[in-house]
Design a protein around this motif. Sequence first.
Motif, PDB file in Angstrom:
ATOM      1  N   MET A 116      93.160  18.977 -69.113  1.00  0.00           N
ATOM      2  CA  MET A 116      92.519  18.866 -70.421  1.00  0.00           C
ATOM      3  C   MET A 116      93.454  19.364 -71.525  1.00  0.00           C
ATOM      4  SD  MET A 116      88.787  20.246 -71.452  1.00  0.00           S
ATOM      5  CE  MET A 116      89.154  21.844 -72.165  1.00  0.00           C
ATOM      6  N   THR A 117      93.705  18.525 -72.502  1.00  0.00           N
ATOM      7  CA  THR A 117      94.558  18.937 -73.622  1.00  0.00           C
ATOM      8  C   THR A 117      93.840  20.017 -74.431  1.00  0.00           C
ATOM      9  OG1 THR A 117      95.326  16.671 -73.727  1.00  0.00           O
ATOM     10  CG2 THR A 117      95.895  18.067 -75.580  1.00  0.00           C
ATOM     11  N   GLY A 118      94.599  21.029 -74.815  1.00  0.00           N
ATOM     12  CA  GLY A 118      94.039  22.074 -75.676  1.00  0.00           C
ATOM     13  C   GLY A 118      93.622  23.322 -74.918  1.00  0.00           C
ATOM     14  N   THR A 119      94.099  23.492 -73.686  1.00  0.00           N
ATOM     15  CA  THR A 119      93.766  24.748 -72.991  1.00  0.00           C
ATOM     16  C   THR A 119      94.759  25.845 -73.364  1.00  0.00           C
ATOM     17  OG1 THR A 119      95.018  24.027 -71.053  1.00  0.00           O
ATOM     18  CG2 THR A 119      92.644  23.637 -71.007  1.00  0.00           C
ATOM     19  N   HIS A 120      95.883  25.471 -73.970  1.00  0.00           N
ATOM     20  CA  HIS A 120      96.867  26.484 -74.382  1.00  0.00           C
ATOM     21  C   HIS A 120      96.438  27.066 -75.729  1.00  0.00           C
ATOM     22  CE1 HIS A 120     100.508  28.492 -75.503  1.00  0.00           C
ATOM     23  NE2 HIS A 120     101.066  28.186 -74.346  1.00  0.00           N
ATOM     24  N   PRO A 121      96.320  28.400 -75.813  1.00  0.00           N
ATOM     25  CA  PRO A 121      95.777  29.007 -77.038  1.00  0.00           C
ATOM     26  C   PRO A 121      96.571  28.706 -78.302  1.00  0.00           C
ATOM     27  CG  PRO A 121      95.933  30.609 -75.263  1.00  0.00           C
ATOM     28  CD  PRO A 121      96.578  29.362 -74.755  1.00  0.00           C
ATOM     29  N   GLU A 122      97.842  28.287 -78.150  1.00  0.00           N
ATOM     30  CA  GLU A 122      98.608  28.047 -79.385  1.00  0.00           C
ATOM     31  C   GLU A 122      98.518  26.608 -79.883  1.00  0.00           C
ATOM     32  OE1 GLU A 122     102.488  29.681 -78.663  1.00  0.00           O
ATOM     33  OE2 GLU A 122     101.493  31.601 -78.261  1.00  0.00           O
ATOM     34  N   THR A 123      97.656  25.809 -79.286  1.00  0.00           N
ATOM     35  CA  THR A 123      97.547  24.422 -79.757  1.00  0.00           C
ATOM     36  C   THR A 123      96.383  24.296 -80.746  1.00  0.00           C
ATOM     37  OG1 THR A 123      96.065  23.864 -77.937  1.00  0.00           O
ATOM     38  CG2 THR A 123      98.404  23.494 -77.564  1.00  0.00           C
ATOM     39  N   PRO A 124      96.491  23.345 -81.692  1.00  0.00           N
ATOM     40  CA  PRO A 124      95.379  23.166 -82.640  1.00  0.00           C
ATOM     41  C   PRO A 124      94.075  22.784 -81.923  1.00  0.00           C
ATOM     42  CG  PRO A 124      97.298  21.842 -83.288  1.00  0.00           C
ATOM     43  CD  PRO A 124      97.626  22.450 -81.966  1.00  0.00           C
ATOM     44  N   ILE A 125      94.199  22.049 -80.829  1.00  0.00           N
ATOM     45  CA  ILE A 125      92.968  21.610 -80.142  1.00  0.00           C
ATOM     46  C   ILE A 125      92.250  22.802 -79.513  1.00  0.00           C
ATOM     47  CG2 ILE A 125      92.045  20.114 -78.314  1.00  0.00           C
ATOM     48  CD1 ILE A 125      94.244  18.146 -79.012  1.00  0.00           C
ATOM     49  N   TYR A 126      93.009  23.790 -79.067  1.00  0.00           N
ATOM     50  CA  TYR A 126      92.361  24.985 -78.513  1.00  0.00           C
ATOM     51  C   TYR A 126      91.410  25.582 -79.553  1.00  0.00           C
ATOM     52  CZ  TYR A 126      91.592  29.573 -76.443  1.00  0.00           C
ATOM     53  OH  TYR A 126      91.000  30.687 -75.919  1.00  0.00           O
ATOM     54  N   GLY A 127      91.845  25.552 -80.820  1.00  0.00           N
ATOM     55  CA  GLY A 127      91.010  26.093 -81.901  1.00  0.00           C
ATOM     56  C   GLY A 127      89.652  25.398 -81.928  1.00  0.00           C
ATOM     57  N   ILE A 168     102.798  16.768 -72.735  1.00  0.00           N
ATOM     58  CA  ILE A 168     101.774  17.786 -73.026  1.00  0.00           C
ATOM     59  C   ILE A 168     101.819  18.879 -71.960  1.00  0.00           C
ATOM     60  CG2 ILE A 168      99.268  18.210 -73.068  1.00  0.00           C
ATOM     61  CD1 ILE A 168      98.988  15.367 -74.269  1.00  0.00           C
ATOM     62  N   LEU A 169     101.884  18.459 -70.697  1.00  0.00           N
ATOM     63  CA  LEU A 169     101.849  19.429 -69.599  1.00  0.00           C
ATOM     64  C   LEU A 169     103.063  20.343 -69.624  1.00  0.00           C
ATOM     65  CD1 LEU A 169     100.739  17.008 -66.745  1.00  0.00           C
ATOM     66  CD2 LEU A 169      99.306  18.617 -67.953  1.00  0.00           C
ATOM     67  N   SER A 170     104.202  19.795 -70.070  1.00  0.00           N
ATOM     68  CA  SER A 170     105.436  20.585 -70.027  1.00  0.00           C
ATOM     69  C   SER A 170     105.398  21.758 -71.003  1.00  0.00           C
ATOM     70  CB  SER A 170     106.646  19.695 -70.308  1.00  0.00           C
ATOM     71  OG  SER A 170     106.664  19.361 -71.683  1.00  0.00           O
ATOM     72  N   THR A 171     104.428  21.763 -71.917  1.00  0.00           N
ATOM     73  CA  THR A 171     104.339  22.884 -72.868  1.00  0.00           C
ATOM     74  C   THR A 171     103.389  23.974 -72.358  1.00  0.00           C
ATOM     75  OG1 THR A 171     102.478  21.887 -74.031  1.00  0.00           O
ATOM     76  CG2 THR A 171     104.675  21.319 -74.841  1.00  0.00           C
ATOM     77  N   GLY A 172     102.895  23.814 -71.150  1.00  0.00           N
ATOM     78  CA  GLY A 172     101.950  24.821 -70.622  1.00  0.00           C
ATOM     79  C   GLY A 172     100.517  24.505 -71.006  1.00  0.00           C
ATOM     80  N   ASP A 173     100.327  23.323 -71.596  1.00  0.00           N
ATOM     81  CA  ASP A 173      98.971  22.904 -71.966  1.00  0.00           C
ATOM     82  C   ASP A 173      98.420  22.013 -70.835  1.00  0.00           C
ATOM     83  OD1 ASP A 173      96.724  22.617 -73.510  1.00  0.00           O
ATOM     84  OD2 ASP A 173      97.561  21.128 -74.871  1.00  0.00           O
ATOM     85  N   GLY A 174      97.168  21.544 -70.995  1.00  0.00           N
ATOM     86  CA  GLY A 174      96.624  20.572 -70.045  1.00  0.00           C
ATOM     87  C   GLY A 174      96.150  21.193 -68.747  1.00  0.00           C
ATOM     88  N   GLY A 175      95.532  22.346 -68.819  1.00  0.00           N
ATOM     89  CA  GLY A 175      95.055  23.018 -67.605  1.00  0.00           C
ATOM     90  C   GLY A 175      93.638  22.629 -67.228  1.00  0.00           C
ATOM     91  N   TYR A 176      93.149  23.317 -66.202  1.00  0.00           N
ATOM     92  CA  TYR A 176      91.774  23.101 -65.712  1.00  0.00           C
ATOM     93  C   TYR A 176      91.001  24.399 -65.926  1.00  0.00           C
ATOM     94  CZ  TYR A 176      87.922  22.142 -62.475  1.00  0.00           C
ATOM     95  OH  TYR A 176      86.680  21.927 -61.936  1.00  0.00           O
ATOM     96  N   PRO A 177      90.011  24.393 -66.821  1.00  0.00           N
ATOM     97  CA  PRO A 177      89.280  25.634 -67.066  1.00  0.00           C
ATOM     98  C   PRO A 177      88.390  25.998 -65.874  1.00  0.00           C
ATOM     99  CG  PRO A 177      88.650  23.906 -68.658  1.00  0.00           C
ATOM    100  CD  PRO A 177      89.536  23.271 -67.634  1.00  0.00           C
ATOM    101  N   GLU A 178      88.396  27.260 -65.517  1.00  0.00           N
ATOM    102  CA  GLU A 178      87.546  27.736 -64.416  1.00  0.00           C
ATOM    103  C   GLU A 178      86.092  27.292 -64.664  1.00  0.00           C
ATOM    104  OE1 GLU A 178      88.860  30.299 -62.186  1.00  0.00           O
ATOM    105  OE2 GLU A 178      86.997  30.922 -61.232  1.00  0.00           O
ATOM    106  N   GLY A 179      85.467  26.805 -63.625  1.00  0.00           N
ATOM    107  CA  GLY A 179      84.076  26.343 -63.779  1.00  0.00           C
ATOM    108  C   GLY A 179      83.991  24.874 -64.144  1.00  0.00           C
ATOM    109  N   GLY A 180      85.149  24.271 -64.495  1.00  0.00           N
ATOM    110  CA  GLY A 180      85.231  22.832 -64.730  1.00  0.00           C
ATOM    111  C   GLY A 180      84.256  22.315 -65.777  1.00  0.00           C
ATOM    112  N   SER A 181      83.819  21.091 -65.549  1.00  0.00           N
ATOM    113  CA  SER A 181      82.983  20.398 -66.539  1.00  0.00           C
ATOM    114  C   SER A 181      81.657  21.123 -66.751  1.00  0.00           C
ATOM    115  CB  SER A 181      82.682  18.978 -66.054  1.00  0.00           C
ATOM    116  OG  SER A 181      83.868  18.234 -66.003  1.00  0.00           O
TER     117      SER A 181
END
Length: 490
Positions: free
Chosen positions: A57-68, A209-222
Motif C-alpha cells: 500500500m502506497t503511503g505507509t512511510h511516514p514521510e510521504t504525503p499520502i501517509y498524512g 515506490i517500494l525502493s523508498t521504503g514505502d508500500g508496506g503491509y499494515p498489521e491487521g491488513g484490510s
Amino acid sequence: MKKVAVVGAGVAGLSAAIYALKSGFEVTLCEQNKTAGGFCTSWRRGGYLFEGAIHWMTGTHPETPIYGMWKDTGALNESVKIHLNEPFKSAEWEGQVASFYRDVNKTKENLLSISPEDEKRILRLVNDIKMLSRFNRPLSDIKGVKTQNPKRRFRITPDLLPAFFTALRLYKTTNAKYMEKFKHPAIKWLFSTISGKFSAINRLFTLGILSTGDGGYPEGGSLGMIARMTETFETLGGKLLLNTKVKKVNIQNKEVTGVTLENGFLPADAVIVTQETTAAMDQLFDPPLREPWMKRLRKTIRPTVTTFIGVGIRDVLPETQIPVWKLEKPITYAGMTETSLGFYNYAGYEGYAPQGCSSLTTWFTGDTYEFWKQAKEEGRYKREKDALADQVKEALCRKFPRLEGKIDVIDIATPLTFERYTGSHHGSWMTMFYKGDKLKAFPGYCKNIKGLYFAGHRIMPPGGLPIALDTGRRAAQMVCRQFDAVFKTR
Ligand SMILES: Cc1cc2nc3c(=O)[nH]c(=O)nc-3n(C[C@H](O)[C@H](O)[C@H](O)COP(=O)(O)OP(=O)(O)OC[C@H]3O[C@@H](n4cnc5c(N)ncnc54)[C@H](O)[C@@H]3O)c2cc1C
C-alpha cells in the motif's frame, strides 16, 4: 448545518465522509453491506483468513504525503506496525529464482548473479527504478477551495525533469518490449508475471515506490484499517447506515436533493457517489447523466477483473511470497489458460490460520465475468468453481508433494462475487495502463448538476487504495468549495 450523503463505505467513501465531517458538514454514509470496507476486506473460511485487498500500500512511510492522508482518516498511526517483506516478487525458472526486492541493490545483485551477460540491461533497470522513486506521489488541492493548511499544487520542479523523461519513455513502451531486451529466460520470466500488453511503467513505478521504503503491509491488513477508519468517522459524529443500499440519487432542477434508499428518502445538500463510477452511472440516475467526461471514461477504461483464490493448508511454507512457477499442466478455467502460479503466504502473520497452518492467496487476471454469469444462469457455477479448485490443488501438490492431503480449504471469489459485494462493473477494482494510455484523472463533478460528486478507484487511474483515499479527499474539497467552507484535515 449542510447535509452530505455519501454512497458507499469503501476507502473512498470513508475518506470523503471523514474529511467532510472534519470540515463541518453533517454526514451520513450509506453502505449496502453489513460491514464497511468494500474491496478493502478479508474473509474467513474454515478457520483461515484470506486477505482480500492490501498486498502493498502506497503511503505507509511516514514521510510521504499520502501517509498524512492515511493518518488524517485514522487508517494509520504511529502504533500500526508496517511489514516490509522481502522479496517483493519472485519467479522460479528451472530451479533459479529471480526476484524484485524492495532494496534495489539486492535486485541488482540477484539478477547479476543469475545473468552477468545482462549487466547493461540490469543497470538500466536499476537506474529506471531509482529515477521513478523520485516521484513521491504528490498531493494537490483542487482549484478554488479554501484550506486550513497552505494550499498544495503539483509542479514538476527542475530536479524532477530527468525522472519525468524516464517515466515518459517507460510509459510509451510495453512490459513485453522492456522484458525482451534481457537475454536470460529467468529474468524474462520474472517480468512476465504481469501482462506484456501493459505499459512498462506499471511495474517499474511500483518498484520505484517500494525502493523508498514505502508500500508496506499494515498489521491487521484490510480489516484492521477499515475498523480504524470507521471508528474515526463515528467518533467524529458521523452516521453510518449499514445494510443500506442507495437506489437512486435524486436530482431536481439541476440540483441534488438527496438519495432514495430501499426504505425511504435521505435528504442531502450534496451527494458523493463512491460506487464504481461506470456502474453508478448506469444504476443510480434516472434519466442517465450526460457529462462528456463520463462518455470518455466508459470508452477508455481498462478495468482489472480477477478471479481470486484463497488456500488454507495444514503446513507452513517458509517464503512470504511463493515464487511464481511454470505449471507442468496449465490450469484452464472460464475460457482462460493459466501457465503459471505463485502465492502470497500469510504464514508469518498471527491470526490468519490455525497453529501450524498457513493461509495462501493468489488471483488470475482476466475479464471472465460473462463466463461466470452464464455459468450461474445455467446452474453450473459451483461445478465450475470446484473444477478450478481441483486444478489449483493438483498444481500445488505437484509442486509441493508434502501438501498432499493437507489442503483444508480452497475458496474462490469470481468477478461475480466482487460485483455482488461492491456493485463495481464486472467486479473490477483498478485500471491498468496500456502503452500510451492517457493518465488523466476524470473531473468527478457534473457541470450542470449542483451538489453531485464522484470518488473512488475508477475516477483516477490506476486506482487502488491511495487513489480511493485521495479521490475521497478531493470530493470533500468540492463540497467545501460549493458551500464556501474551509477544508479541514484536523
Ligand atoms: C484481489 C485484490 C487485490 C488488491 N490489491 C491491492 C493492493 O495491494 N494495493 C492497493 O492499493 N489496492 C489493491 N486492491 C484494490 C483496492 O482494494 C481497491 O481499489 C479499493 O479498495 C477501491 O476502493 P473504493 O472505495 O474506490 O471502492 P469500493 O471498495 O468498491 O467501495 C465502494 C463501496 O460502495 C458500496 N456500494 C456500492 N453501491 C452501493 C449502493 N448503491 N448503495 C450503498 N452502497 C453501495 C460497496 O458495497 C462498497 O463498499 C486490490 C483489490 C483486489 C480485489
